[in-house]
Design an enzyme around this catalytic site. Sequence first.
Site: not given
Length: 257
Positions: A162-164, A166-167
């Site tokens: 999820d974090y990756t 979005a970035k």
Amino acid sequence: MQTSIKLNEQLVLVTGGARGLGEHLVRAFLREGAKVVINYLNSAEAAQKLVAEAPERALAVQADVRDAAAVQAMFEQAEAHFGCPVTTVINNALPAFSFNGDARTHADALAWEHLNQQLEGVVGGALHTTQAALGGMRKQGFGRIVNVGTNLFQNPVVPYHDYTAAKAALLSLTRTLSQDLGPDGITVNMVSGGLLRTTDASAATPEAVFDYIAASTPLRRVTTPAEFADATLFFASPWSRSVTGQNLVVDGGLVKN
């Protein structure tokens, strides 16, 4: 149109600026003489403590970057307080996240809600701050937007889906915005770190992981938040006046961009 403004003449807004990496970003710009708006969501006490260190050049404003109206009001408050529009935006705010590989969401349990939570905060937040800044930046013929990224989309050593994701979307937005806003004298760039030693988000990371990363870098150490913040200054400084749409990786050489 102005090709550059000295750091000590800029009004910088740092989202998520009260703690963690954000605190180091705020301190770096204050050290260089800039006026700084410290955006926060829940960390009012930490934000006011930072303001107390430079009360004439710092202002703390609570706003959820996911809320476009709240972001617009924050920009208006900043301009009214300092008597000039925001020149520089550092998009650092991160939705609640912990860099703990053992507790991460694995592929079979990953849901759209996990991805959307990060996308709303990371990409949505950057979109809202950029749109709120455009009027003032166009009026000045100058603007600097710096987005905080990650080296995980180049080297997903720990698959934080999820974090990756979005970035990575934020990197794409960085590049398309740079193309769109360049004629207005506005540059848009990204600074991407690896694991930083140490922030609130990396506090749950086991020591063995820090040691492994340090051993894998040419510099044989893990980058600190202060070192990352110093590199971010480049994209706001006059020395970067002909640089836009770029992604600078600051991780001790672990990833080659």
